[in-house]
Design a protein around this motif. Structure first.
Motif, PDB file in Angstrom:
ATOM      1  N   ILE A 177      32.614  29.378  69.865  1.00  0.00           N
ATOM      2  CA  ILE A 177      32.730  28.814  68.512  1.00  0.00           C
ATOM      3  C   ILE A 177      31.525  29.252  67.678  1.00  0.00           C
ATOM      4  N   ALA A 178      30.323  29.112  68.271  1.00  0.00           N
ATOM      5  CA  ALA A 178      29.106  29.482  67.545  1.00  0.00           C
ATOM      6  C   ALA A 178      29.153  30.958  67.139  1.00  0.00           C
ATOM      7  N   GLU A 179      29.551  31.801  68.082  1.00  0.00           N
ATOM      8  CA  GLU A 179      29.605  33.241  67.788  1.00  0.00           C
ATOM      9  C   GLU A 179      30.631  33.557  66.707  1.00  0.00           C
ATOM     10  N   THR A 180      31.774  32.892  66.770  1.00  0.00           N
ATOM     11  CA  THR A 180      32.845  33.196  65.824  1.00  0.00           C
ATOM     12  C   THR A 180      32.488  32.721  64.415  1.00  0.00           C
ATOM     13  N   LEU A 181      31.900  31.535  64.323  1.00  0.00           N
ATOM     14  CA  LEU A 181      31.509  31.044  62.998  1.00  0.00           C
ATOM     15  C   LEU A 181      30.404  31.937  62.421  1.00  0.00           C
ATOM     16  N   ALA A 182      29.511  32.410  63.303  1.00  0.00           N
ATOM     17  CA  ALA A 182      28.457  33.328  62.847  1.00  0.00           C
ATOM     18  C   ALA A 182      29.069  34.652  62.396  1.00  0.00           C
ATOM     19  N   ARG A 183      30.061  35.123  63.140  1.00  0.00           N
ATOM     20  CA  ARG A 183      30.776  36.349  62.754  1.00  0.00           C
ATOM     21  C   ARG A 183      31.350  36.216  61.341  1.00  0.00           C
ATOM     22  N   ASP A 184      31.852  35.023  61.051  1.00  0.00           N
ATOM     23  CA  ASP A 184      32.456  34.789  59.742  1.00  0.00           C
ATOM     24  C   ASP A 184      31.413  34.488  58.665  1.00  0.00           C
ATOM     25  N   GLY A 185      30.144  34.584  59.024  1.00  0.00           N
ATOM     26  CA  GLY A 185      29.088  34.505  58.003  1.00  0.00           C
ATOM     27  C   GLY A 185      28.263  33.237  57.994  1.00  0.00           C
ATOM     28  N   ALA A 186      28.617  32.252  58.839  1.00  0.00           N
ATOM     29  CA  ALA A 186      27.901  30.972  58.781  1.00  0.00           C
ATOM     30  C   ALA A 186      26.540  31.059  59.481  1.00  0.00           C
ATOM     31  N   HIS A 187      25.608  30.226  59.010  1.00  0.00           N
ATOM     32  CA  HIS A 187      24.385  29.988  59.778  1.00  0.00           C
ATOM     33  C   HIS A 187      24.709  28.857  60.740  1.00  0.00           C
ATOM     34  N   VAL A 188      24.632  29.140  62.058  1.00  0.00           N
ATOM     35  CA  VAL A 188      25.048  28.162  63.052  1.00  0.00           C
ATOM     36  C   VAL A 188      23.845  27.389  63.585  1.00  0.00           C
ATOM     37  N   VAL A 189      23.961  26.076  63.509  1.00  0.00           N
ATOM     38  CA  VAL A 189      22.979  25.211  64.157  1.00  0.00           C
ATOM     39  C   VAL A 189      23.620  24.764  65.466  1.00  0.00           C
ATOM     40  N   GLY A 190      23.111  25.333  66.571  1.00  0.00           N
ATOM     41  CA  GLY A 190      23.665  24.991  67.877  1.00  0.00           C
ATOM     42  C   GLY A 190      22.982  23.752  68.422  1.00  0.00           C
ATOM     43  N   LEU A 191      23.765  22.878  69.018  1.00  0.00           N
ATOM     44  CA  LEU A 191      23.191  21.651  69.563  1.00  0.00           C
ATOM     45  C   LEU A 191      23.618  21.517  71.016  1.00  0.00           C
TER      46      LEU A 191
END
Lengths: 424, 471
Positions: free
Chosen positions: B247-261
Motif C-alpha cells: 500500500i505504501a509503495e503504491t500510494l507513493a507511486r501515485d505521488g503521495a508522501h507516505v507516513v508509514g506507521l
C-alpha cells in the motif's frame, strides 16, 4: 505560363485482363503495355506522331525494366521523339499517370499525352537472397580468374535463397486482404452485401460487353477477347458456397468478393481541346481534378484501404460539390468490402464528424450509378492497369449520356488513395 | 510465496496434462505496468434501451483512448458526441474479433422482462473475451431508482437483479477475467471515471464479482491520472511489510508522501520501506490509550494534516472460541477494530484530515463469511465494514469519503504459514483459482484514495478473486 487548360479524355485502349498464370503467363509487362499502346495508336491514328509524353508504370516490375515506358515507346509506331516516364503509386499508378499527363496538358507543357499501366503477377521479379547477392557481387568485382574462383567458392549452399515479391505491407506483415478483413469487421460489412456487390460487378461488365460498349475500349490479345475473370453467370448462390479466405474461418471475405491476382495493361489518350480539334477527335469527357490522400494504418489507427474516404471529401470541397452531384461513381473494387466500408464511412455521422471534422455526413450514393459497366471484381485488377481501365470507360459512359459528372476512387497499398472528377 | 501449482499448469507439460485430467488451470493475471494504457485492447460498449450512461461512459473511453466498438444506433451516435469514433460491432460480421473489455449500461432496464437485454448483449460475446478481460455492468442504485408506484418498484427489482448476473458471470467467464457491477446514483453520471478506469484496467486484477456504489459528491477535480496523489499525505498503519508495504509503495507511486506507521519492534523494517519510497516513519502502538491524540497532533505538526488514512494494521490470534482466552479476543479487537475507530474519531475531531480526505479500512473476507477459528478476527473485520457504514454519511458532509477493502487469500508471509491443504483450498476456491498479491489490495486502496473517487463512499469491495465463500 498560361492559365490551366481543360484536359480532354479522347479515349483509351486496353487488353482484356487475364487471371494470373493464364493466357498471359508467358508475356511481360512491356509486351502487354506495348499491345495496349499499339491498339491505341491504331484506333486514334497516331502512327509516326510525336506526342508530348507517355507516362505509365507497373507495380510488380522486373529490375531490368528501368525504362519500361520509354522502351515501349521505342518499340511502338509513335515517333521516337515521344518522351516517356515510369511512375508508380501501387494500385493508384494508372490514375496518377492520368493526373501527371493531365497536369502537363493543363499547364501547357504538352498538348497531348498517353497515360497507362501494366502489371503481371505471372512474371514476377524474383530476387536473390541478400547473402547470395552480396557474394555474387564479389564474384563480379573480382579482377582475376583466381579471385573469381575464390569468391565463387565462398558461396555456401545455405546462402542460396530467393526473394519472391509478396502481397503484404512491409510495416505490418499483413496482406492487403488481411488488412481489409479488419476494416470490414470494424465497419460491420456483411458477407451478403459483399456478394451482392460482386454479382452486380460481373453482371454489369457482362452487359457492357454484350451491348458492344467495350468494343472501342479493348483490343483482343493472345486469344482473349473478354476479361478472363468475368463470370457472366455469377450469382449469390454460387458466391455463397465459397469459403472465407481473409479474416479467419468466420470471416466475410472470399475469393469471389476479392479481386484475384491478374495480368493486363491499359492506356488513355489525353489532349488539350485545341489538339483534339486539330486532329479531328471529339473529347469523350474532361478530367476536372485529382486528389491523392494517405492515412496512417500501421498502428491500426485507420484501415489500410480507407484513404479514398478522406480523399473524396477533400476533392468535393475543393470543387464545391456534394457526394450526390455525380451521375456515375467508379469505385475501384479491390475488395467488395473496401467499396462498402468506404460508402458506409461517408454515410456515417460519427466517422464524418470524428475523422473528417464535418458536421454532416457526406451521405449515401445512388447505388444504381455505381460501377455501371462493371468493376475490378469482374474485370480483375492488374494493379497499375486499373486507372487506365476506369478513366476511358467512365468518359465514354458520360459521352453516351450526353453530359454529366463522374467520380473515380482508387485505393492503394501503403494507405494511399487517388480520386478524380471527370465531367462532360 | 510462489504458487507452484499455478506455475506447473501454465508450463508446457502442465498445459498438456491439466485439461486431460480435469485439473483447474489458474492463469497468470495481467497486472498493471507503469505507462501501460488503461485498457490494452478493444472495448465493446453496449446499452439497454433507454440507458442514460452512454455519454458518460463514452467520455471516459474517449479520454483513456480505448479502441471502442458499439452496435450501430443511438449509442454509437451519442459516443461520437463524446469524441469517440467507435468501430461497428455486429455478430454477423464480427469474424474472429475478441475484446479486452465489455461494458454494458443496464440503467435502462426497468422490468424483469427487460433483463433479457443482458442476455442479448452478453450471450453472443461470452466467448469473445480475451484473457484477463474485464466485464463492467452499470446500473442505477436500486434504492434510488426514480419514478413512482409500480413502475418504480419493478425498475428497482430489475436493477437489484443485475447483481446475480454479474456474480454468476464472474464464476463462469474464466481465463483470469473479472466481472463487476457498478451502481451509479441517478445524479452521479459524472462521477464514474476513476471507478471505470480502475475496473477496466489490470489494476483490478484480483477484484471480481463486486458491487460498487457511486454517489454524487458535487466535486469533479481535474487530475493528473499518472500521479493522482501528488501533494497528498498518506498515513498507512502496519506499513513495514506485506500488504501494508505494498500500500505504501503504491500510494507513493501515485505521488503521495507516505507516513508509514508500525510498532516499535518493526521500526527497522518500516524505515527500510519509507526510505525506499521517500516517505517518513512513525513508530506507535495504535492500541495505546493516548495514541490517537498524539498521532493527530504529530500529523498536524509535521505535515499540516493528512489526506489519506489507511487503517491497515491488523493481527490474527486464531483459536476455536471454546479455547479462546479473553485477552486473545481483546487483542485482536483492539488492533483491528478499536484502533481504526478511535484514531478516525480523533483525527476528525481535531480536523487533522484535510478536505477531500480519504479514510480507508481493511476488512477481510473473514468479516464477510466468517472463518473457523477466527471468531475474534471475523468479528473485528465485520466491525470494519460496520465502521464504514456508520461513518459514511457523516464524513461525506465534510467532503471526505470512507471505504474498505476486504482481502481474500493474498500471498503474504501470513498466508504462507497456513498448512498446505488449507492454503490450497484458499487459493483454488475462487473464480480466479489463485491467491492475490499484496499489490492487488494496494491498487484497490489507491483507487479509493484518488481525488477522482469523491463519489465512491461507503463501499466495501472484496479483493478476493471472487472467493467462493462469502456473499
Amino acid at each position: 505560363m498560361t492559365s490551366p487548360r481543360r484536359v480532354a479524355i479522347l479515349g483509351g485502349n486496353r487488353i482484356p485482363f487475364a487471371r494470373s498464370n493464364a493466357q498471359y503467363s508467358s508475356v511481360s509487362n512491356s509486351d502487354m503495355l506495348a499491345a495496349a499502346l499499339d491498339g491505341l495508336i491504331e484506333r486514334y491514328g497516331l502512327e509516326g506522331q510525336h506526342l508530348g509524353e507517355f507516362a505509365a508504370g507497373a507495380v510488380v516490375k522486373l529490375a531490368r525494366d528501368i525504362n519500361l515506358t520509354r522502351e515501349v515507346v521505342l518499340g511502338s509506331k509513335l515517333a521516337p521523339s515521344t518522351a516517356a516516364v515510369d511512375i508508380g503509386q501501387a494500385c493508384g499508378t494508372g490514375l496518377q499517370a492520368v493526373n501527371y499527363i493531365g497536369n502537363k496538358i493543363a499547364l501547357g507543357q504538352i498538348d497531348v499525352g498517353i497515360a497507362g499501366g501494366a502489371d503481371t503477377t505471372s512474371d514476377p521479379p524474383i530476387a536473390l537472397g541478400d547473402k547470395l547477392r552480396a557474394k555474387l557481387v564479389k564474384v563480379n568485382n573480382a579482377r582475376s580468374n583466381a579471385d573469381r574462383v575464390k569468391a565463387l567458392l565462398a558461396i555456401r549452399p545455405t546462402d542460396i535463397s530467393l526473394d519472391f515479391p509478396v502481397n503484404a505491407e512491409p510495416r505490418t506483415g499483413k496482406s492487403m486482404g488481411a488488412h481489409q478483413a479488419i476494416t470490414a469487421k470494424e465497419w460491420g460489412i456483411t458477407r451478403e452485401a459483399q456478394d451482392e456487390l460482386t454479382v452486380a460487378s460481373h453482371h454489369n461488365l457482362a452487359a457492357a460487353y454484350d451491348r458492344g460498349f467495350m468494343d472501342d475500349l479493348i483490343t483482343p490479345y493472345l486469344g482473349l477477347e473478354r476479361d478472363g475473370n468475368l463470370r457472366a453467370d455469377s450469382s449469390l448462390e454460387k458466391l455463397a458456397k465459397l469459403k472465407p479466405v481473409f479474416g479467419g474461418p468466420q470471416g466475410t471475405m472470399t475469393a469471389g468478393n476479392s479481386t484475384p491476382l491478374s495480368d493486363g495493361a491499359s492506356t488513355v489518350l489525353l489532349a488539350s481541346e485545341e489538339w483534339a480539334k486539330e486532329h479531328g477527335h471529339e473529347p469523350l469527357a474532361y478530367l476536372v481534378d485529382v486528389q491523392t490522400s494517405a492515412v496512417g494504418y500501421v498502428g491500426g489507427e485507420e484501415g489500410l484501404l480507407m484513404a479514398p474516404a478522406y480523399a473524396v471529401p477533400a476533392l468535393l470541397d475543393r470543387n464545391g460539390l456534394k457526394l450526390q452531384d455525380f451521375d456515375f461513381y467508379e469505385i475501384h473494387e479491390a475488395f467488395a468490402a473496401q467499396v462498402l466500408s468506404t460508402l458506409k464511412a461517408w454515410e456515417d455521422p460519427t466517422f464524418c464528424k470524428q475523422k473528417l471534422g464535418r458536421d454532416e455526413p457526406l451521405g449515401s450514393i445512388d447505388r444504381s450509378k455505381l460501377n455501371v459497366n462493371g468493376g475490378s471484381l469482374a474485370a480483375a485488377h492488374p494493379f497499375a492497369a486499373t486507372g487506365g481501365r476506369i478513366v476511358p470507360a467512365l468518359a465514354k459512359a458520360l459521352k453516351e449520356k450526353g453530359s454529366g459528372r463522374g467520380l473515380i476512387s482508387i485505393c492503394a497499398a501503403g494507405g494511399q488513395g487517388v480520386v478524380a472528377i471527370v465531367e462532360r | 510465496m510462489s504458487d507452484r501449482y499455478q506455475q506447473f499448469v501454465n508450463s508446457f507439460l502442465g498445459k498438456q496434462i491439466a485439461p486431460r485430467v480435469g485439473l483447474p488451470q489458474p492463469p497468470f493475471l495481467k497486472r498493471h505496468r507503469p505507462g501501460a494504457p488503461v485498457v490494452d485492447g478493444p472495448v465493446l460498449l453496449g446499452q439497454a434501451d433507454g440507458g442514460r450512461l452512454g455519454p458518460a461512459v463514452s467520455r471516459v473511453l474517449a479520454v483513456i483512448g480505448a479502441e471502442t466498438w458499439t452496435a450501430e444506433g443511438p449509442l454509437r451516435d451519442g459516443a461520437a458526441e463524446a469524441g469517440l469514433s467507435p468501430k461497428i460491432w455486429s455478430g454477423a460480421t464480427g469474424g474472429d474479433q475478441r475484446f479486452q473489455a465489455l461494458v454494458f449500461d443496464a440503467t435502462g432496464i426497468s422490468s424483469a422482462a427487460e433483463l433479457a437485454q443482458l442476455h442479448a448483449f452478453f450471450q453472443p460475446v461470452a466467448r469473445r473475451v480475451r484473457p484477463s478481460g474485464r466485464v463492467v455492468v452499470l446500473g442505477t442504485t436500486p434504492e434510488l431508482v426514480p419514478g413512482t408506484g409500480a413502475a418504480k418498484a419493478s425498475a428497482r427489482v430489475a436493477q437489484r437483479a443485475l447483481e446475480g448476473f454479474t456474480r454468476s458471470l464472474g464464476k463462469e467467464i474464466g481465463k483470469g477475467s473479472t466481472v463487476q457491477l457498478v451502481y451509479v446514483a441517478p445524479d452521479a453520471d459524472d462521477q464514474i471515471e476513476s471507478t471505470l478506469r480502475f475496473l477496466l484496467s489490470p489494476k483490478s486484477a484480483f477484484v471480481s464479482g463486486q458491487v460498487v456504489r457511486i454517489s454524487q459528491s458535487g466535486r469533479k477535480p481535474d487530475l493528473n491520472w499518472t500521479e493522482p496523489l501528488k501533494g497528498k499525505v498518506a498515513l498507512v498503519t502496519g506499513a513495514s511489510r506485506g500488504i501494508g508495504e505494498a500500500i505504501a509503495e503504491t500510494l507513493a507511486r501515485d505521488g503521495a508522501h507516505v507516513v508509514g506507521l508500525d510498532i516499535e519492534p518493526l521500526a527497522d523494517d518500516l524505515k527500510k520501506v519509507t526510505d525506499r519510497i521517500g516517505g517518513s516513519a512513525i513508530t506507535f502502538d495504535v492500541t495505546a490509550q493516548d495514541a490517537p491524540a498524539e498521532l493527530a497532533a504529530k500529523l498536524k505538526a509535521d505535515h499540516g494534516g493528512v489526506d489519506i488514512v489507511v487503517h491497515n494494521a491488523g493481527i490474527t490470534r486464531d483459536k476455536l472460541l471454546a479455547n479462546m482466552k479473553p485477552e486473545v479476543w481483546a487483542q485482536v479487537i483492539a488492533v483491528n477494530l478499536e484502533a481504526p475507530e478511535r484514531i478516525t474519531r480523533e483525527l476528525l475531531k481535531q480536523k487533522a484530515i484535510n478536505p477531500e480526505g480519504r479514510i480507508i479500512g481493511v476488512a477481510s473476507i473473514a468479516g464477510v463469511a466468517g472463518n473457523r477459528g477466527q471468531t475474534n478476527y471475523g468479528t473485528s473485520k465485520a466491525g470494519v465494514i460496520g465502521f464504514v457504514d456508520a461513518f459514511a454519511a457523516e464524513v461525506a458532509k465534510q467532503q471526505l469519503t470512507i471505504n474498505a477493502v476486504a482481502p481474500g487469500f493474498i500471498e503474504t508471509k501470513m498466508t504462507a504459514a497456513i498448512p498446505l491443504t488449507i492454503r490450497e483450498a484458499g487459493r483454488r476456491m475462487s473464480s480466479l483459482g489463485q491467491g492475490g498479491l499484496p499489490i492487488d489490495v494496494a491498487e484497490t486502496i489507491a483507487w479509493y484514495a484518488s481525488p477522482g473517487s469523491a463519489g465512491v463512499n461507503g463501499n466495501t469491495v472484496r479483493v478476493c478473486g471472487q472467493s467462493l465463500i462469502g456473499a
